[in-house]
Motif scaffolding. Sequence first.
Motif, PDB file in Angstrom:
ATOM      1  N   VAL A 259      44.089  28.025  45.927  1.00 41.47           N
ATOM      2  CA  VAL A 259      44.665  29.245  45.106  1.00 41.47           C
ATOM      3  C   VAL A 259      43.701  29.869  44.279  1.00 41.47           C
ATOM      4  O   VAL A 259      44.098  31.054  43.706  1.00 41.47           O
ATOM      5  CB  VAL A 259      46.040  28.853  44.577  1.00 41.47           C
ATOM      6  N   ILE A 260      43.065  29.027  43.621  1.00 37.11           N
ATOM      7  CA  ILE A 260      42.163  29.594  42.581  1.00 37.11           C
ATOM      8  C   ILE A 260      41.100  30.637  43.341  1.00 37.11           C
ATOM      9  O   ILE A 260      40.938  31.667  42.628  1.00 37.11           O
ATOM     10  CB  ILE A 260      40.934  28.588  41.864  1.00 37.11           C
ATOM     11  N   ILE A 261      40.687  30.490  44.504  1.00 36.77           N
ATOM     12  CA  ILE A 261      39.712  31.388  45.144  1.00 36.77           C
ATOM     13  C   ILE A 261      40.743  32.503  45.443  1.00 36.77           C
ATOM     14  O   ILE A 261      40.210  33.709  45.338  1.00 36.77           O
ATOM     15  CB  ILE A 261      39.171  30.707  46.525  1.00 36.77           C
ATOM     16  N   LEU A 262      41.768  32.515  46.059  1.00 38.00           N
ATOM     17  CA  LEU A 262      42.623  33.792  46.324  1.00 38.00           C
ATOM     18  C   LEU A 262      43.030  34.571  44.960  1.00 38.00           C
ATOM     19  O   LEU A 262      42.922  35.605  44.811  1.00 38.00           O
ATOM     20  CB  LEU A 262      43.843  33.331  46.863  1.00 38.00           C
ATOM     21  N   TYR A 263      43.079  33.778  44.014  1.00 32.46           N
ATOM     22  CA  TYR A 263      43.401  34.527  42.730  1.00 32.46           C
ATOM     23  C   TYR A 263      42.287  35.332  42.148  1.00 32.46           C
ATOM     24  O   TYR A 263      42.090  36.377  42.032  1.00 32.46           O
ATOM     25  CB  TYR A 263      43.988  33.446  41.441  1.00 32.46           C
ATOM     26  N   ASP A 264      41.115  34.411  42.667  1.00 34.68           N
ATOM     27  CA  ASP A 264      39.855  35.175  42.091  1.00 34.68           C
ATOM     28  C   ASP A 264      39.368  36.443  42.938  1.00 34.68           C
ATOM     29  O   ASP A 264      38.832  37.416  42.495  1.00 34.68           O
ATOM     30  CB  ASP A 264      38.531  34.298  42.067  1.00 34.68           C
ATOM     31  N   HIS A 265      39.855  36.381  44.062  1.00 37.34           N
ATOM     32  CA  HIS A 265      39.821  37.691  44.903  1.00 37.34           C
ATOM     33  C   HIS A 265      40.683  38.578  44.690  1.00 37.34           C
ATOM     34  O   HIS A 265      40.366  39.963  44.932  1.00 37.34           O
ATOM     35  CB  HIS A 265      39.773  37.248  46.519  1.00 37.34           C
ATOM     36  N   VAL A 266      42.076  38.482  44.373  1.00 37.96           N
ATOM     37  CA  VAL A 266      42.837  39.447  44.157  1.00 37.96           C
ATOM     38  C   VAL A 266      42.899  40.021  42.750  1.00 37.96           C
ATOM     39  O   VAL A 266      43.404  40.991  42.428  1.00 37.96           O
ATOM     40  CB  VAL A 266      44.366  38.810  44.712  1.00 37.96           C
ATOM     41  N   HIS A 267      42.805  39.156  41.813  1.00 33.90           N
ATOM     42  CA  HIS A 267      43.078  39.475  40.474  1.00 33.90           C
ATOM     43  C   HIS A 267      41.877  40.300  39.949  1.00 33.90           C
ATOM     44  O   HIS A 267      40.597  39.914  40.320  1.00 33.90           O
ATOM     45  CB  HIS A 267      43.220  38.327  39.396  1.00 33.90           C
ATOM     46  N   PRO A 268      42.040  41.661  39.333  1.00 40.50           N
ATOM     47  CA  PRO A 268      40.904  42.446  38.747  1.00 40.50           C
ATOM     48  C   PRO A 268      39.860  41.780  38.042  1.00 40.50           C
ATOM     49  O   PRO A 268      38.847  42.115  38.620  1.00 40.50           O
ATOM     50  CB  PRO A 268      41.760  43.558  37.877  1.00 40.50           C
ATOM     51  N   VAL A 269      39.970  40.930  37.149  1.00 42.99           N
ATOM     52  CA  VAL A 269      38.952  40.385  36.641  1.00 42.99           C
ATOM     53  C   VAL A 269      38.735  38.735  36.809  1.00 42.99           C
ATOM     54  O   VAL A 269      37.522  38.039  36.381  1.00 42.99           O
ATOM     55  CB  VAL A 269      39.517  40.201  34.887  1.00 42.99           C
TER      56      VAL A 269
END
Length: 323
Positions: A259-269
């Motif tokens: 979920v960290i990796i998905l967050y990092d790819h989706v979230h603008p920053v």
Amino acid sequence: MGNLIKVLGKDLENCPHFFLDFENAQPTEAETAVWNQVSAVLEEAHGILAELQSYNGAGQEIREAIQNPSDLQLQEKAWNAVCPLVAKLKRFYEFSLRLENALRSLLEALTSPPYAPMQHLEREQALAKQFAEILHFTLSFDELKMTNPAIQNDFSYYRRTISRNRLNNQQLDAENEVNNEMANRMSLFYAEATPMLKTLSNATTKFVSENKTLPIEDTTDCLSTMACVCRVMLETPEYRCRFTNTDTMLFCMRVMVGVIILYDHVHPVGAFAKTSKIDMKGCIKVLKEQDSNSVEGLLNALRYTTRHLNDDSTSKQIRAMLQ
């Protein structure tokens, strides 16, 4: 025990603390339709991992064929060894497409109005568990793929042989199963260091871009909450003791990293910025406290498959923790 249990903790307003029963959560009536759809895909996941784990490749046959190009018997032996392996690689690739659709169904269910992501995770524990199972499978698959160079070697040999025979106007039976278009898509898939994770990252990004009326925060909050849930369960002894299966610890770690990796790819920053809703220092710390053999692949996933780790906004401390 099947429920998500909200518990009090420090910084509760910044990072919600939950115990999510990954072992026993069962679908409610409202979850059943999506749960059944995703369950049909997940039923295949264990078999896919078992096949990948036992994938030995055709390295010896290929080497003998290359070293003896005029020996037709060795050429045929190599081809006959590679073809069933390529059929297997095709099944893995096709499964990634089904997994992508399953993820989309879960994202729709866990972010849809009128409930906030937090409420979805409280109300739909079984779907949250399935989301976790997809991430667990994804990182497990990619860890196995990264340590097995035979996959790309076999597929490269297959493609070279197909191309050579086309030049000689020969049609091979295997082309009927893996045509040129399919071979191109499979080639792109297996060229990725972590192909399943790339598939999920692209699917999540596409989900956000296609649902313009849905605030991006609804998706990223779902991911950051799941990361927090896993971190808290891993670092809190009274939560860990609720696990009845010894594999649940590794399951939690894989889900947290996914979920960290998905967050990092989706979230603008991304996940590493100070404004991120994920406690990256805490997540990395809890990983490093585990046996290094079980977490090195997960730390490498954070090092090499995230998008924002090397941004200027990432603190030197976080970068140092991942060196």
